[in-house]
Design an enzyme around this catalytic site. Structure first.
Site, PDB file in Angstrom:
ATOM      1  N   ARG A 165       0.729  -1.150  -0.075  1.00 34.33           N
ATOM      2  CA  ARG A 165      -0.011  -0.091   0.096  1.00 34.33           C
ATOM      3  C   ARG A 165       1.159   1.257  -0.112  1.00 34.33           C
ATOM      4  O   ARG A 165       0.978   1.865  -1.027  1.00 34.33           O
ATOM      5  CB  ARG A 165      -0.929   0.057   1.221  1.00 34.33           C
ATOM      6  CG  ARG A 165      -2.089   0.889   1.239  1.00 34.33           C
ATOM      7  CD  ARG A 165      -1.517   2.609   1.540  1.00 34.33           C
ATOM      8  NE  ARG A 165      -0.888   2.418   2.903  1.00 34.33           N
ATOM      9  CZ  ARG A 165      -0.634   3.463   3.609  1.00 34.33           C
ATOM     10  NH1 ARG A 165      -0.340   4.773   2.818  1.00 34.33           N
ATOM     11  NH2 ARG A 165       0.291   3.497   4.625  1.00 34.33           N
ATOM     12  N   ASP A 166       1.843   1.594   1.081  1.00 35.12           N
ATOM     13  CA  ASP A 166       2.380   2.563   1.147  1.00 35.12           C
ATOM     14  C   ASP A 166       3.515   2.656   0.270  1.00 35.12           C
ATOM     15  O   ASP A 166       3.841   3.549  -0.397  1.00 35.12           O
ATOM     16  CB  ASP A 166       2.973   2.958   2.448  1.00 35.12           C
ATOM     17  CG  ASP A 166       3.275   4.250   2.967  1.00 35.12           C
ATOM     18  OD1 ASP A 166       3.271   4.999   2.214  1.00 35.12           O
ATOM     19  OD2 ASP A 166       3.533   4.643   4.307  1.00 35.12           O
TER      20      ASP A 166
ATOM     21  N   HIS B  69       6.002   4.353  12.391  1.00 36.09           N
ATOM     22  CA  HIS B  69       5.730   4.331  10.973  1.00 36.09           C
ATOM     23  C   HIS B  69       6.824   5.577  10.650  1.00 36.09           C
ATOM     24  O   HIS B  69       6.499   6.640  10.520  1.00 36.09           O
ATOM     25  CB  HIS B  69       4.378   4.580  10.668  1.00 36.09           C
ATOM     26  CG  HIS B  69       4.247   4.540   9.127  1.00 36.09           C
ATOM     27  ND1 HIS B  69       3.575   3.541   8.413  1.00 36.09           N
ATOM     28  CD2 HIS B  69       4.295   5.650   8.286  1.00 36.09           C
ATOM     29  CE1 HIS B  69       3.441   3.869   7.243  1.00 36.09           C
ATOM     30  NE2 HIS B  69       3.970   5.006   7.128  1.00 36.09           N
TER      31      HIS B  69
ATOM     32  N   HIS C 112       9.406   6.878   7.731  1.00 35.09           N
ATOM     33  CA  HIS C 112      10.023   6.939   6.438  1.00 35.09           C
ATOM     34  C   HIS C 112      11.319   7.410   6.388  1.00 35.09           C
ATOM     35  O   HIS C 112      11.726   7.668   7.607  1.00 35.09           O
ATOM     36  CB  HIS C 112       9.283   8.026   5.558  1.00 35.09           C
ATOM     37  CG  HIS C 112       7.723   7.554   5.027  1.00 35.09           C
ATOM     38  ND1 HIS C 112       7.597   6.896   3.895  1.00 35.09           N
ATOM     39  CD2 HIS C 112       6.624   7.326   5.840  1.00 35.09           C
ATOM     40  CE1 HIS C 112       6.256   6.558   3.745  1.00 35.09           C
ATOM     41  NE2 HIS C 112       5.526   6.730   4.920  1.00 35.09           N
TER      42      HIS C 112
ATOM     43  N   CYS D  99       4.735   8.985   0.127  1.00 35.47           N
ATOM     44  CA  CYS D  99       3.318   9.318   0.339  1.00 35.47           C
ATOM     45  C   CYS D  99       3.222  10.463  -1.011  1.00 35.47           C
ATOM     46  O   CYS D  99       3.766  11.370  -1.115  1.00 35.47           O
ATOM     47  CB  CYS D  99       2.964  10.056   1.453  1.00 35.47           C
ATOM     48  SG  CYS D  99       1.397  10.814   1.395  1.00 35.47           S
TER      49      CYS D  99
ATOM     50  N   ASN E  46       9.432   3.901   2.840  1.00 36.61           N
ATOM     51  CA  ASN E  46       9.362   3.594   4.536  1.00 36.61           C
ATOM     52  C   ASN E  46      10.519   2.747   4.718  1.00 36.61           C
ATOM     53  O   ASN E  46      11.356   2.366   3.827  1.00 36.61           O
ATOM     54  CB  ASN E  46       8.338   2.376   4.815  1.00 36.61           C
ATOM     55  CG  ASN E  46       6.813   2.822   4.707  1.00 36.61           C
ATOM     56  OD1 ASN E  46       6.528   2.961   3.558  1.00 36.61           O
ATOM     57  ND2 ASN E  46       6.249   3.624   5.758  1.00 36.61           N
TER      58      ASN E  46
HETATM   59  P1  HMG Z   1     -13.087  14.680  -1.727  1.00 31.19           P
HETATM   60  O1  HMG Z   1     -13.219  15.074  -3.070  1.00 31.19           O
HETATM   61  O2  HMG Z   1     -13.249  15.851  -0.785  1.00 31.19           O
HETATM   62  O3  HMG Z   1     -14.488  13.798  -1.615  1.00 31.19           O
HETATM   63  O4  HMG Z   1     -12.013  13.697  -1.118  1.00 31.19           O
HETATM   64  P2  HMG Z   1     -15.978  14.061  -1.450  1.00 31.19           P
HETATM   65  O5  HMG Z   1     -16.407  13.339  -0.173  1.00 31.19           O
HETATM   66  O6  HMG Z   1     -16.228  15.598  -1.546  1.00 31.19           O
HETATM   67  O7  HMG Z   1     -16.704  13.238  -2.625  1.00 31.19           O
HETATM   68  C1  HMG Z   1     -16.450  13.641  -3.989  1.00 31.19           C
HETATM   69  C2  HMG Z   1     -16.628  12.575  -5.170  1.00 31.19           C
HETATM   70  O8  HMG Z   1     -15.884  11.537  -4.586  1.00 31.19           O
HETATM   71  C3  HMG Z   1     -18.182  11.882  -4.731  1.00 31.19           C
HETATM   72  O9  HMG Z   1     -18.661  11.483  -6.000  1.00 31.19           O
HETATM   73  C4  HMG Z   1     -17.854  10.681  -3.901  1.00 31.19           C
HETATM   74  O10 HMG Z   1     -18.885   9.633  -3.939  1.00 31.19           O
HETATM   75  C5  HMG Z   1     -16.392  10.463  -4.396  1.00 31.19           C
HETATM   76  P3  HMG Z   1     -19.726  12.145  -6.820  1.00 31.19           P
HETATM   77  O11 HMG Z   1     -21.005  12.172  -5.783  1.00 31.19           O
HETATM   78  O12 HMG Z   1     -19.242  13.388  -7.051  1.00 31.19           O
HETATM   79  O13 HMG Z   1     -19.758  11.406  -7.942  1.00 31.19           O
HETATM   80  N1  HMG Z   1     -15.729   9.763  -3.240  1.00 31.19           N
HETATM   81  C6  HMG Z   1     -15.138   8.522  -3.284  1.00 31.19           C
HETATM   82  N2  HMG Z   1     -14.897   7.636  -4.500  1.00 31.19           N
HETATM   83  C7  HMG Z   1     -14.282   6.393  -4.274  1.00 31.19           C
HETATM   84  N3  HMG Z   1     -13.682   6.052  -3.109  1.00 31.19           N
HETATM   85  C8  HMG Z   1     -13.754   6.986  -2.038  1.00 31.19           C
HETATM   86  C9  HMG Z   1     -14.590   8.274  -2.259  1.00 31.19           C
HETATM   87  N4  HMG Z   1     -14.641   9.318  -1.395  1.00 31.19           N
HETATM   88  C10 HMG Z   1     -15.431   9.914  -2.008  1.00 31.19           C
HETATM   89  N5  HMG Z   1     -13.213   6.375  -0.872  1.00 31.19           N
HETATM   90  C11 HMG Z   1     -11.066  12.136   0.040  1.00 31.19           C
HETATM   91  C12 HMG Z   1     -11.826  13.386  -0.259  1.00 31.19           C
HETATM   92  C13 HMG Z   1     -10.593  11.627   1.349  1.00 31.19           C
HETATM   93  C14 HMG Z   1     -11.825  10.771  -0.607  1.00 31.19           C
HETATM   94  C15 HMG Z   1      -9.691  12.297  -0.884  1.00 31.19           C
HETATM   95  O14 HMG Z   1      -9.038  13.226  -0.356  1.00 31.19           O
HETATM   96  C16 HMG Z   1      -8.774  10.949  -1.180  1.00 31.19           C
HETATM   97  O15 HMG Z   1      -9.118   9.948  -1.402  1.00 31.19           O
HETATM   98  N6  HMG Z   1      -7.419  11.239  -0.254  1.00 31.19           N
HETATM   99  C17 HMG Z   1      -6.403  10.103  -0.237  1.00 31.19           C
HETATM  100  C18 HMG Z   1      -5.156  10.504  -0.104  1.00 31.19           C
HETATM  101  C19 HMG Z   1      -4.255   9.376   0.184  1.00 31.19           C
HETATM  102  O16 HMG Z   1      -4.729   8.343   0.052  1.00 31.19           O
HETATM  103  N7  HMG Z   1      -2.909   9.677   0.605  1.00 31.19           N
HETATM  104  C20 HMG Z   1      -2.118   8.723   0.839  1.00 31.19           C
HETATM  105  C21 HMG Z   1      -2.431   7.802   2.320  1.00 31.19           C
HETATM  106  S1  HMG Z   1      -1.966   8.494   3.747  1.00 31.19           S
HETATM  107  C22 HMG Z   1      -0.406   8.182   3.750  1.00 31.19           C
HETATM  108  O17 HMG Z   1       0.260   7.634   2.889  1.00 31.19           O
HETATM  109  C23 HMG Z   1       0.372   8.361   5.240  1.00 31.19           C
HETATM  110  C24 HMG Z   1       0.411   7.160   5.956  1.00 31.19           C
HETATM  111  O18 HMG Z   1       1.341   6.183   5.409  1.00 31.19           O
HETATM  112  C25 HMG Z   1       1.269   7.446   7.451  1.00 31.19           C
HETATM  113  C26 HMG Z   1       2.330   8.242   7.242  1.00 31.19           C
HETATM  114  O19 HMG Z   1       3.185   8.054   6.463  1.00 31.19           O
HETATM  115  O20 HMG Z   1       2.367   9.342   7.797  1.00 31.19           O
HETATM  116  C27 HMG Z   1      -0.790   6.334   6.278  1.00 31.19           C
HETATM  117 MG    MG Z   2       3.520   6.343   5.115  1.00 29.74          MG
END
Ligand code: HMG
Ligand code: MG
Length: 306
Positions: A13-14, A205, A207, A238, A247
Protein backbone atom coordinates in the site's frame (compact mmCIF):
# COMPACT_ATOMS: atom_id res chain seq x y z
CA UNK A 1 15.98 -7.04 25.10
CA UNK A 2 13.43 -9.82 24.85
CA UNK A 3 9.85 -10.30 23.74
CA UNK A 4 7.97 -10.02 20.48
CA UNK A 5 7.58 -7.21 18.00
CA UNK A 6 4.67 -7.12 15.57
CA UNK A 7 5.84 -6.14 12.12
CA UNK A 8 3.24 -4.37 9.95
CA UNK A 9 4.25 -4.69 6.30
CA UNK A 10 3.01 -1.68 4.34
CA UNK A 11 4.87 -2.15 1.03
CA UNK A 12 1.86 -3.18 -1.03
CA UNK A 13 0.00 0.00 0.00
CA UNK A 14 2.39 2.73 1.18
CA UNK A 15 5.08 1.28 -1.08
CA UNK A 16 3.10 1.05 -4.29
CA UNK A 17 0.87 4.14 -3.86
CA UNK A 18 3.76 6.35 -4.92
CA UNK A 19 4.69 4.39 -8.06
CA UNK A 20 4.11 6.41 -11.20
CA UNK A 21 3.54 3.64 -13.69
CA UNK A 22 0.55 1.49 -12.84
CA UNK A 23 1.61 -1.85 -11.39
CA UNK A 24 -0.52 -4.69 -12.82
CA UNK A 25 -3.06 -6.27 -10.45
CA UNK A 26 -1.45 -9.71 -10.77
CA UNK A 27 1.88 -8.28 -9.56
CA UNK A 28 0.17 -6.75 -6.52
CA UNK A 29 -1.59 -10.03 -5.77
CA UNK A 30 1.60 -12.00 -6.21
CA UNK A 31 3.42 -9.56 -3.89
CA UNK A 32 0.76 -10.15 -1.21
CA UNK A 33 0.98 -13.91 -1.73
CA UNK A 34 4.76 -13.91 -1.40
CA UNK A 35 4.69 -11.64 1.66
CA UNK A 36 2.22 -14.07 3.22
CA UNK A 37 4.84 -16.83 3.10
CA UNK A 38 7.43 -14.92 5.13
CA UNK A 39 5.85 -15.23 8.59
CA UNK A 40 4.41 -11.70 8.58
CA UNK A 41 1.18 -11.42 10.57
CA UNK A 42 -0.04 -8.09 9.21
CA UNK A 43 0.21 -7.13 5.54
CA UNK A 44 -1.49 -3.91 4.46
CA UNK A 45 -3.05 -4.79 1.13
CA UNK A 46 -4.34 -1.65 -0.62
CA UNK A 47 -6.39 1.49 -0.16
CA UNK A 48 -10.00 2.45 -0.89
CA UNK A 49 -9.29 6.13 -1.37
CA UNK A 50 -10.61 8.16 -4.29
CA UNK A 51 -9.08 6.74 -7.50
CA UNK A 52 -8.35 10.24 -8.82
CA UNK A 53 -6.33 11.03 -5.70
CA UNK A 54 -4.25 7.85 -5.84
CA UNK A 55 -4.63 6.31 -9.33
CA UNK A 56 -2.11 3.58 -8.55
CA UNK A 57 -4.57 1.98 -6.12
CA UNK A 58 -7.70 2.39 -8.25
CA UNK A 59 -7.70 -1.40 -8.59
CA UNK A 60 -8.31 -1.96 -4.85
CA UNK A 61 -11.47 -4.01 -5.53
CA UNK A 62 -9.66 -6.38 -7.88
CA UNK A 63 -6.72 -6.73 -5.51
CA UNK A 64 -8.99 -7.63 -2.60
CA UNK A 65 -11.39 -9.92 -4.40
CA UNK A 66 -8.45 -11.90 -5.81
CA UNK A 67 -6.60 -11.99 -2.49
CA UNK A 68 -5.56 -15.45 -1.34
CA UNK A 69 -5.62 -15.04 2.43
CA UNK A 70 -3.22 -17.00 4.49
CA UNK A 71 -4.50 -18.30 7.83
CA UNK A 72 -3.56 -16.09 10.74
CA UNK A 73 -2.54 -13.14 8.56
CA UNK A 74 -4.40 -9.82 8.65
CA UNK A 75 -4.72 -7.75 5.47
CA UNK A 76 -5.86 -4.24 6.46
CA UNK A 77 -6.88 -1.71 3.81
CA UNK A 78 -6.91 2.08 4.05
CA UNK A 79 -10.35 3.68 4.25
CA UNK A 80 -10.73 7.49 4.22
CA UNK A 81 -14.50 7.82 4.61
CA UNK A 82 -17.86 6.05 4.44
CA UNK A 83 -17.72 5.62 0.66
CA UNK A 84 -14.31 3.95 1.04
CA UNK A 85 -15.73 1.73 3.78
CA UNK A 86 -18.64 0.61 1.61
CA UNK A 87 -16.18 -0.28 -1.15
CA UNK A 88 -13.86 -2.09 1.27
CA UNK A 89 -16.74 -4.13 2.74
CA UNK A 90 -18.07 -5.05 -0.70
CA UNK A 91 -14.58 -6.26 -1.62
CA UNK A 92 -14.38 -8.47 1.48
CA UNK A 93 -12.00 -6.48 3.71
CA UNK A 94 -11.87 -7.80 7.28
CA UNK A 95 -9.44 -5.24 8.68
CA UNK A 96 -9.25 -1.52 7.93
CA UNK A 97 -7.09 1.49 8.71
CA UNK A 98 -8.33 5.07 8.96
CA UNK A 99 -5.86 7.91 8.62
CA UNK A 100 -5.68 11.37 10.16
CA UNK A 101 -2.88 13.89 10.58
CA UNK A 102 -1.46 15.92 13.44
CA UNK A 103 -0.98 18.82 10.98
CA UNK A 104 -3.95 20.88 9.75
CA UNK A 105 -2.17 21.72 6.52
CA UNK A 106 -1.41 18.09 5.74
CA UNK A 107 -4.94 17.02 6.60
CA UNK A 108 -6.26 19.48 3.99
CA UNK A 109 -3.79 18.42 1.29
CA UNK A 110 -4.13 14.70 1.92
CA UNK A 111 -7.83 14.33 2.65
CA UNK A 112 -9.40 17.67 1.70
CA UNK A 113 -10.70 18.34 5.19
CA UNK A 114 -9.65 19.61 8.62
CA UNK A 115 -8.42 17.27 11.35
CA UNK A 116 -11.73 17.63 13.20
CA UNK A 117 -13.71 16.84 10.03
CA UNK A 118 -11.57 13.77 9.40
CA UNK A 119 -12.31 12.47 12.90
CA UNK A 120 -16.04 13.11 12.30
CA UNK A 121 -15.83 11.12 9.05
CA UNK A 122 -14.35 8.18 10.92
CA UNK A 123 -17.22 7.91 13.41
CA UNK A 124 -19.66 6.15 11.04
CA UNK A 125 -16.81 4.19 9.46
CA UNK A 126 -15.69 2.77 12.79
CA UNK A 127 -19.31 2.17 13.84
CA UNK A 128 -19.79 0.11 10.66
CA UNK A 129 -16.58 -1.77 11.41
CA UNK A 130 -17.62 -2.52 14.98
CA UNK A 131 -21.02 -3.87 13.91
CA UNK A 132 -19.22 -6.35 11.68
CA UNK A 133 -16.36 -7.23 14.02
CA UNK A 134 -13.82 -5.59 11.73
CA UNK A 135 -10.46 -4.71 13.24
CA UNK A 136 -9.52 -1.03 12.93
CA UNK A 137 -6.11 0.63 12.98
CA UNK A 138 -5.61 4.41 13.01
CA UNK A 139 -2.78 6.41 11.52
CA UNK A 140 -1.55 9.84 12.58
CA UNK A 141 0.65 11.48 9.95
CA UNK A 142 3.27 14.21 10.37
CA UNK A 143 4.05 13.36 13.98
CA UNK A 144 7.53 14.91 13.74
CA UNK A 145 6.96 17.61 11.16
CA UNK A 146 4.87 18.55 8.15
CA UNK A 147 5.87 19.29 4.54
CA UNK A 148 3.38 22.20 4.43
CA UNK A 149 3.23 23.76 7.90
CA UNK A 150 6.68 22.80 9.23
CA UNK A 151 6.51 22.37 12.96
CA UNK A 152 3.84 20.11 14.44
CA UNK A 153 2.93 20.51 18.09
CA UNK A 154 3.37 17.47 20.29
CA UNK A 155 0.02 18.19 21.93
CA UNK A 156 -1.67 17.82 18.53
CA UNK A 157 -0.05 14.41 18.02
CA UNK A 158 -1.24 13.33 21.47
CA UNK A 159 -4.75 14.73 20.96
CA UNK A 160 -5.32 13.12 17.56
CA UNK A 161 -3.89 9.77 18.72
CA UNK A 162 -6.14 9.75 21.78
CA UNK A 163 -9.20 10.65 19.63
CA UNK A 164 -8.56 7.68 17.34
CA UNK A 165 -8.34 5.31 20.30
CA UNK A 166 -11.54 6.81 21.80
CA UNK A 167 -13.31 6.23 18.49
CA UNK A 168 -12.45 2.54 18.71
CA UNK A 169 -9.13 2.00 16.93
CA UNK A 170 -7.32 -1.04 18.28
CA UNK A 171 -3.97 0.63 17.69
CA UNK A 172 -2.55 3.91 16.43
CA UNK A 173 0.44 4.16 14.13
CA UNK A 174 2.55 7.30 14.55
CA UNK A 175 3.80 8.35 11.12
CA UNK A 176 6.93 10.34 10.41
CA UNK A 177 5.57 10.90 6.92
CA UNK A 178 8.54 12.87 5.61
CA UNK A 179 11.21 11.03 7.56
CA UNK A 180 12.71 14.05 9.27
CA UNK A 181 12.76 12.77 12.84
CA UNK A 182 15.88 11.98 14.83
CA UNK A 183 16.09 9.45 17.68
CA UNK A 184 15.63 11.73 20.69
CA UNK A 185 12.71 13.63 19.13
CA UNK A 186 11.16 10.36 18.06
CA UNK A 187 11.38 8.78 21.52
CA UNK A 188 10.15 12.00 23.17
CA UNK A 189 7.13 12.10 20.85
CA UNK A 190 6.35 8.41 21.54
CA UNK A 191 6.64 8.89 25.29
CA UNK A 192 4.32 11.90 25.16
CA UNK A 193 1.66 9.91 23.29
CA UNK A 194 2.15 6.97 25.66
CA UNK A 195 0.96 9.23 28.49
CA UNK A 196 -2.47 9.26 26.82
CA UNK A 197 -2.57 5.91 24.98
CA UNK A 198 -1.20 2.63 26.35
CA UNK A 199 2.15 1.78 24.77
CA UNK A 200 0.78 -1.64 23.69
CA UNK A 201 -1.62 0.19 21.36
CA UNK A 202 1.05 2.31 19.69
CA UNK A 203 2.94 1.58 16.48
CA UNK A 204 5.71 3.54 14.80
CA UNK A 205 5.88 4.31 11.09
CA UNK A 206 9.10 5.88 9.87
CA UNK A 207 9.91 6.93 6.35
CA UNK A 208 13.65 6.93 5.73
CA UNK A 209 14.09 10.22 3.86
CA UNK A 210 17.00 11.39 6.03
CA UNK A 211 18.37 7.92 6.79
CA UNK A 212 17.27 8.12 10.42
CA UNK A 213 14.56 5.48 10.46
CA UNK A 214 16.47 2.56 11.98
CA UNK A 215 17.99 4.80 14.66
CA UNK A 216 14.54 6.20 15.41
CA UNK A 217 13.08 2.70 15.66
CA UNK A 218 15.83 1.64 18.04
CA UNK A 219 15.13 4.66 20.26
CA UNK A 220 11.39 3.93 20.23
CA UNK A 221 11.81 0.19 20.87
CA UNK A 222 14.02 1.08 23.82
CA UNK A 223 11.20 3.35 24.98
CA UNK A 224 8.83 0.37 24.88
CA UNK A 225 6.99 0.27 21.55
CA UNK A 226 6.40 -3.22 20.12
CA UNK A 227 4.66 -2.60 16.79
CA UNK A 228 6.75 -1.43 13.84
CA UNK A 229 5.60 -0.54 10.32
CA UNK A 230 7.96 -1.06 7.40
CA UNK A 231 8.05 -1.76 3.71
CA UNK A 232 9.80 -4.57 1.86
CA UNK A 233 12.87 -3.29 -0.02
CA UNK A 234 12.08 0.19 1.37
CA UNK A 235 9.43 0.79 -1.28
CA UNK A 236 7.28 3.83 -1.18
CA UNK A 237 6.44 7.35 -0.16
CA UNK A 238 3.35 9.47 0.14
CA UNK A 239 2.05 11.17 -3.03
CA UNK A 240 0.93 14.11 -0.84
CA UNK A 241 4.36 14.63 0.77
CA UNK A 242 6.77 15.57 -2.03
CA UNK A 243 10.30 14.28 -1.66
CA UNK A 244 9.37 11.83 1.09
CA UNK A 245 11.04 8.53 0.29
CA UNK A 246 9.96 5.04 1.15
CA UNK A 247 9.36 3.49 4.51
CA UNK A 248 12.24 1.95 6.36
CA UNK A 249 13.01 -1.40 4.71
CA UNK A 250 11.35 -4.38 6.42
CA UNK A 251 14.43 -6.59 5.97
CA UNK A 252 16.59 -4.02 7.83
CA UNK A 253 14.06 -3.76 10.64
CA UNK A 254 13.79 -7.54 11.04
CA UNK A 255 17.58 -7.89 11.02
CA UNK A 256 18.02 -5.18 13.66
CA UNK A 257 15.22 -6.36 15.96
CA UNK A 258 16.29 -10.01 15.84
CA UNK A 259 19.85 -8.85 16.54
CA UNK A 260 18.55 -7.05 19.63
CA UNK A 261 17.05 -10.31 20.87
CA UNK A 262 13.46 -9.48 19.91
CA UNK A 263 11.28 -11.96 18.01
CA UNK A 264 9.50 -10.89 14.84
CA UNK A 265 8.38 -14.29 13.52
CA UNK A 266 9.56 -13.18 10.08
CA UNK A 267 12.01 -15.25 8.03
CA UNK A 268 14.59 -12.76 6.86
CA UNK A 269 15.81 -14.70 3.81
CA UNK A 270 12.28 -15.23 2.53
CA UNK A 271 11.56 -11.54 2.98
CA UNK A 272 14.79 -10.65 1.18
CA UNK A 273 13.67 -12.85 -1.72
CA UNK A 274 10.38 -10.95 -1.90
CA UNK A 275 12.37 -7.69 -1.92
CA UNK A 276 14.45 -8.99 -4.83
CA UNK A 277 11.37 -10.13 -6.70
CA UNK A 278 9.32 -6.92 -6.35
CA UNK A 279 12.22 -4.58 -7.14
CA UNK A 280 12.89 -6.69 -10.24
CA UNK A 281 9.23 -6.40 -11.24
CA UNK A 282 9.26 -2.63 -10.71
CA UNK A 283 12.75 -2.20 -12.16
CA UNK A 284 13.70 -0.21 -9.06
CA UNK A 285 16.69 -0.33 -6.74
CA UNK A 286 16.41 -2.43 -3.61
CA UNK A 287 16.81 0.00 -0.70
CA UNK A 288 17.26 -2.68 1.91
CA UNK A 289 20.87 -3.04 3.04
CA UNK A 290 20.19 -6.20 5.04
CA UNK A 291 18.12 -7.60 2.15
CA UNK A 292 20.83 -7.05 -0.45
CA UNK A 293 23.47 -8.46 1.92
CA UNK A 294 21.41 -11.62 2.46
CA UNK A 295 20.76 -11.96 -1.26
CA UNK A 296 24.46 -11.67 -2.03
CA UNK A 297 25.17 -14.57 0.30
CA UNK A 298 22.62 -16.85 -1.39
CA UNK A 299 23.99 -19.53 -3.70
CA UNK A 300 21.51 -18.84 -6.53
CA UNK A 301 19.97 -15.61 -7.74
CA UNK A 302 16.52 -15.56 -6.10
CA UNK A 303 15.08 -13.29 -8.78
CA UNK A 304 15.54 -16.07 -11.31
CA UNK A 305 14.17 -18.89 -9.19
CA UNK A 306 11.38 -17.55 -6.98
P1 HMG B 1 -13.16 14.68 -1.70
O1 HMG B 1 -12.99 15.04 -3.14
O2 HMG B 1 -13.19 15.77 -0.69
O3 HMG B 1 -14.46 13.74 -1.53
O4 HMG B 1 -11.99 13.66 -1.35
P2 HMG B 1 -15.98 14.10 -1.41
O5 HMG B 1 -16.46 13.45 -0.14
O6 HMG B 1 -16.20 15.56 -1.59
O7 HMG B 1 -16.62 13.31 -2.66
C1 HMG B 1 -16.38 13.71 -4.00
C2 HMG B 1 -16.71 12.55 -4.93
O8 HMG B 1 -15.76 11.50 -4.68
C3 HMG B 1 -18.08 11.93 -4.72
O9 HMG B 1 -18.51 11.43 -5.96
C4 HMG B 1 -17.80 10.75 -3.82
O10 HMG B 1 -18.73 9.70 -3.92
C5 HMG B 1 -16.45 10.29 -4.34
P3 HMG B 1 -19.67 12.18 -6.80
O11 HMG B 1 -20.86 12.21 -5.87
O12 HMG B 1 -19.12 13.53 -7.08
O13 HMG B 1 -19.82 11.30 -8.02
N1 HMG B 1 -15.70 9.62 -3.30
C6 HMG B 1 -15.08 8.42 -3.44
N2 HMG B 1 -15.00 7.58 -4.48
C7 HMG B 1 -14.32 6.43 -4.27
N3 HMG B 1 -13.72 6.10 -3.11
C8 HMG B 1 -13.78 6.94 -2.06
C9 HMG B 1 -14.47 8.16 -2.22
N4 HMG B 1 -14.71 9.18 -1.37
C10 HMG B 1 -15.44 10.07 -2.04
N5 HMG B 1 -13.19 6.59 -0.89
C11 HMG B 1 -10.99 11.92 -0.04
C12 HMG B 1 -11.83 13.18 -0.03
C13 HMG B 1 -10.61 11.59 1.39
C14 HMG B 1 -11.79 10.79 -0.65
C15 HMG B 1 -9.72 12.17 -0.90
O14 HMG B 1 -9.09 13.30 -0.38
C16 HMG B 1 -8.76 11.01 -0.89
O15 HMG B 1 -9.06 9.95 -1.45
N6 HMG B 1 -7.57 11.18 -0.27
C17 HMG B 1 -6.62 10.09 -0.12
C18 HMG B 1 -5.20 10.57 -0.15
C19 HMG B 1 -4.28 9.41 0.11
O16 HMG B 1 -4.61 8.27 -0.15
N7 HMG B 1 -3.07 9.69 0.63
C20 HMG B 1 -2.09 8.66 0.93
C21 HMG B 1 -2.48 7.81 2.09
S1 HMG B 1 -2.06 8.52 3.66
C22 HMG B 1 -0.40 8.12 3.86
O17 HMG B 1 0.22 7.61 2.98
C23 HMG B 1 0.25 8.34 5.20
C24 HMG B 1 0.48 7.04 5.99
O18 HMG B 1 1.32 6.15 5.27
C25 HMG B 1 1.14 7.36 7.34
C26 HMG B 1 2.36 8.29 7.22
O19 HMG B 1 3.29 7.96 6.47
O20 HMG B 1 2.31 9.32 7.86
C27 HMG B 1 -0.84 6.31 6.27
MG1 MG C 1 3.52 6.25 5.22
Amino acid sequence: MSGQVKIVEVGARDGLQNERSIVPVFVKQELLRRLGRTGLQVIEATSFVHPDWVPQLADAEEVMTGLKRRDGVMYPVLVPNQRGMERALAAGAREIAVFAAASEAFSQKNTNCSIAESIERFEPVIAMARERGIWVRGYVSCVLGCPYQGEVKLQDVVRVSASLIELGCAEVSLGDTIGIGTPRNAARMLQAVAQAVPMEQLAIHFHDTYGQALANILACVEAGVRIVDCSVAGLGGCPYARGATGNVASEDVVYMLEGLGLETGVELDRLAEVGAWITNQLQKPNYSRAGTARLASMPVNPVMFT
